[in-house]
Design a protein around this motif. Structure first.
Motif, PDB file in Angstrom:
ATOM      1  N   THR A  48       0.862  -1.178   0.000  1.00  0.00           N
ATOM      2  CA  THR A  48       0.000   0.000   0.000  1.00  0.00           C
ATOM      3  C   THR A  48       0.902   1.232   0.000  1.00  0.00           C
ATOM      4  N   THR A  49       0.300   2.409   0.009  1.00  0.00           N
ATOM      5  CA  THR A  49       1.099   3.637   0.055  1.00  0.00           C
ATOM      6  C   THR A  49       1.825   3.779   1.387  1.00  0.00           C
ATOM      7  N   ASP A  50       1.326   3.109   2.438  1.00  0.00           N
ATOM      8  CA  ASP A  50       1.906   3.225   3.772  1.00  0.00           C
ATOM      9  C   ASP A  50       2.841   2.085   4.148  1.00  0.00           C
ATOM     10  N   LEU A  51       2.757   0.969   3.417  1.00  0.00           N
ATOM     11  CA  LEU A  51       3.497  -0.203   3.878  1.00  0.00           C
ATOM     12  C   LEU A  51       3.679  -1.223   2.761  1.00  0.00           C
ATOM     13  N   PHE A  52       4.885  -1.807   2.705  1.00  0.00           N
ATOM     14  CA  PHE A  52       5.134  -2.989   1.900  1.00  0.00           C
ATOM     15  C   PHE A  52       5.591  -4.070   2.876  1.00  0.00           C
ATOM     16  N   ALA A  53       4.878  -5.176   2.934  1.00  0.00           N
ATOM     17  CA  ALA A  53       5.204  -6.232   3.884  1.00  0.00           C
ATOM     18  C   ALA A  53       5.191  -7.591   3.193  1.00  0.00           C
ATOM     19  N   ILE A  54       6.074  -8.464   3.650  1.00  0.00           N
ATOM     20  CA  ILE A  54       6.118  -9.845   3.162  1.00  0.00           C
ATOM     21  C   ILE A  54       6.017 -10.759   4.374  1.00  0.00           C
ATOM     22  N   ARG A  55       4.908 -11.480   4.481  1.00  0.00           N
ATOM     23  CA  ARG A  55       4.771 -12.480   5.531  1.00  0.00           C
ATOM     24  C   ARG A  55       5.454 -13.775   5.085  1.00  0.00           C
ATOM     25  N   GLN A  56       5.828 -14.599   6.057  1.00  0.00           N
ATOM     26  CA  GLN A  56       6.584 -15.820   5.783  1.00  0.00           C
ATOM     27  C   GLN A  56       7.800 -15.483   4.916  1.00  0.00           C
ATOM     28  N   PHE A  57       8.487 -14.424   5.310  1.00  0.00           N
ATOM     29  CA  PHE A  57       9.539 -13.819   4.501  1.00  0.00           C
ATOM     30  C   PHE A  57      10.632 -14.803   4.102  1.00  0.00           C
ATOM     31  N   LEU A  58      11.132 -15.582   5.050  1.00  0.00           N
ATOM     32  CA  LEU A  58      12.241 -16.486   4.744  1.00  0.00           C
ATOM     33  C   LEU A  58      11.832 -17.611   3.796  1.00  0.00           C
ATOM     34  N   LYS A  59      10.538 -17.947   3.787  1.00  0.00           N
ATOM     35  CA  LYS A  59      10.034 -18.935   2.830  1.00  0.00           C
ATOM     36  C   LYS A  59       9.793 -18.309   1.462  1.00  0.00           C
ATOM     37  N   GLU A  60       9.277 -17.083   1.458  1.00  0.00           N
ATOM     38  CA  GLU A  60       8.939 -16.432   0.190  1.00  0.00           C
ATOM     39  C   GLU A  60      10.172 -15.909  -0.553  1.00  0.00           C
ATOM     40  N   VAL A  61      11.209 -15.557   0.191  1.00  0.00           N
ATOM     41  CA  VAL A  61      12.442 -15.057  -0.431  1.00  0.00           C
ATOM     42  C   VAL A  61      13.611 -15.893   0.113  1.00  0.00           C
ATOM     43  N   PRO A  62      13.671 -17.177  -0.231  1.00  0.00           N
ATOM     44  CA  PRO A  62      14.653 -18.079   0.379  1.00  0.00           C
ATOM     45  C   PRO A  62      16.102 -17.714   0.080  1.00  0.00           C
ATOM     46  N   ALA A  63      16.335 -16.965  -0.973  1.00  0.00           N
ATOM     47  CA  ALA A  63      17.713 -16.596  -1.324  1.00  0.00           C
ATOM     48  C   ALA A  63      18.371 -15.723  -0.270  1.00  0.00           C
ATOM     49  N   VAL A  64      17.582 -15.114   0.615  1.00  0.00           N
ATOM     50  CA  VAL A  64      18.181 -14.237   1.644  1.00  0.00           C
ATOM     51  C   VAL A  64      18.684 -15.029   2.849  1.00  0.00           C
ATOM     52  N   ASN A  65      18.309 -16.297   2.973  1.00  0.00           N
ATOM     53  CA  ASN A  65      18.606 -17.036   4.204  1.00  0.00           C
ATOM     54  C   ASN A  65      20.092 -17.062   4.558  1.00  0.00           C
ATOM     55  N   ASN A  66      20.925 -17.354   3.574  1.00  0.00           N
ATOM     56  CA  ASN A  66      22.358 -17.448   3.860  1.00  0.00           C
ATOM     57  C   ASN A  66      22.959 -16.089   4.198  1.00  0.00           C
ATOM     58  N   ILE A  67      22.342 -15.016   3.715  1.00  0.00           N
ATOM     59  CA  ILE A  67      22.851 -13.677   4.027  1.00  0.00           C
ATOM     60  C   ILE A  67      22.373 -13.265   5.415  1.00  0.00           C
ATOM     61  N   VAL A  68      21.085 -13.484   5.685  1.00  0.00           N
ATOM     62  CA  VAL A  68      20.519 -13.101   6.981  1.00  0.00           C
ATOM     63  C   VAL A  68      21.220 -13.844   8.116  1.00  0.00           C
ATOM     64  N   PHE A  69      21.381 -15.153   7.957  1.00  0.00           N
ATOM     65  CA  PHE A  69      22.006 -15.955   9.013  1.00  0.00           C
ATOM     66  C   PHE A  69      23.511 -16.041   8.776  1.00  0.00           C
ATOM     67  N   ASN A  70      24.152 -14.872   8.843  1.00  0.00           N
ATOM     68  CA  ASN A  70      25.604 -14.831   8.697  1.00  0.00           C
ATOM     69  C   ASN A  70      26.260 -15.282  10.000  1.00  0.00           C
ATOM     70  N   ALA A  71      27.572 -15.323  10.005  1.00  0.00           N
ATOM     71  CA  ALA A  71      28.291 -15.827  11.174  1.00  0.00           C
ATOM     72  C   ALA A  71      28.027 -14.980  12.409  1.00  0.00           C
ATOM     73  N   LYS A  72      27.907 -13.663  12.241  1.00  0.00           N
ATOM     74  CA  LYS A  72      27.684 -12.783  13.385  1.00  0.00           C
ATOM     75  C   LYS A  72      26.326 -13.044  14.032  1.00  0.00           C
ATOM     76  N   LEU A  73      25.265 -13.175  13.208  1.00  0.00           N
ATOM     77  CA  LEU A  73      23.940 -13.405  13.786  1.00  0.00           C
ATOM     78  C   LEU A  73      23.871 -14.763  14.469  1.00  0.00           C
ATOM     79  N   LYS A  74      24.436 -15.783  13.845  1.00  0.00           N
ATOM     80  CA  LYS A  74      24.430 -17.108  14.459  1.00  0.00           C
ATOM     81  C   LYS A  74      25.149 -17.092  15.810  1.00  0.00           C
TER      82      LYS A  74
END
Length: 239
Positions: A48-74
């Motif tokens: 919408t004009t106020d918000l862009f949201a993705i639910r079940q984000f890690l499932k819908e955009v699986p390519a981000v998983n290895n970046i999100v769960f980097n060594a620092k976050l783990k």
């Protein structure tokens, strides 16, 4: 006192902590590149004009998983909570520069599950976009935690999370009963690449944007609880 012990104590007492420089600018750019490739026609996407949201984000955009769960976050997760936690929910929020969207004071009292089953201590139930949510027994919420990954510099001008420190220790705390004579509001400013770690029972809210700057955040919830009698976490995944 070492940093990890201090952060553990801060979470125990205040219900949250912030940690800077978990992601590089290159990692943030890589995450946003994958988000921009995603198919936004699915029901898990809201724009919408106020918000862009993705639910079940890690499932819908699986390519981000290895970046999100980097060594620092783990390492942060292992050091602060242990190695038996798994992902149970993930959402991406993009609050545009001119957004008038705000979030009132609340606790995160529900979990996302795969079906509705009548179980003692579980309820009330809701369904949004074919996703079942339920309020579980209090001990599950007390042991869960959330990590909010900031992809933009965030302060009070673009809707940084406001919290009531220590409110996670008061079990179910209805916003209408907040006594501002005794409670203190704190704004959690976080630089891009930093994270905020919080307990779901922490009272929190978010203001409208006033400084014409975006606020993009990845919200990931974690648990180590096994659900009873055939009930399953709808987004359960290891990392």
């Amino acid at each position: 006192m070492d940093t990890i012990t201090h952060q553990k104590n801060t979470i125990a007492v205040n219900g949250f902590t912030t940690i800077e420089s978990v992601y590089t600018s290159a990692e943030i750019k890589a995450i946003l590149t994958e988000i921009n490739k995603a198919n936004t026609d699915k029901s898990t996407f809201r724009k919408t004009t106020d918000l862009f949201a993705i639910r079940q984000f890690l499932k819908e955009v699986p390519a981000v998983n290895n970046i999100v769960f980097n060594a620092k976050l783990k390492a942060i997760i292992a050091d602060l909570f242990g190695d038996d936690y798994f992902v149970v929910k993930s959402i991406y929020f993009d609050k545009p520069e001119a957004s008038n969207w705000f979030v009132a004071w609340h606790q995160d009292l529900t979990i996302s599950v795969d079906k509705k089953i009548d179980l003692p201590g579980y309820g009330p139930w809701t369904v949004k976009q074919n996703q079942f949510a339920v309020q579980p027994p209090l001990e599950i919420l007390q042991n869960n935690f959330t990590i909010r990954i900031h992809l933009d510099d965030t302060d009070e001008g673009n809707g940084a999370l406001k919290v009531v420190p220590g409110s996670h220790l008061k079990d179910i705390y209805r916003p209408e009963t907040i006594d501002w004579q005794t409670e203190t509001e704190h704004t959690c400013s976080v630089k891009a690449g930093g994270v905020m770690v919080m307990r779901p029972l922490l009272l929190h809210a978010s203001n409208r944007t006033t400084n014409n700057k975006p606020r993009k955040v990845i919200h990931i919830e974690f648990s180590n609880a096994e659900l009873p009698d055939g009930l399953e976490w709808s987004e359960r995944q290891w990392f």
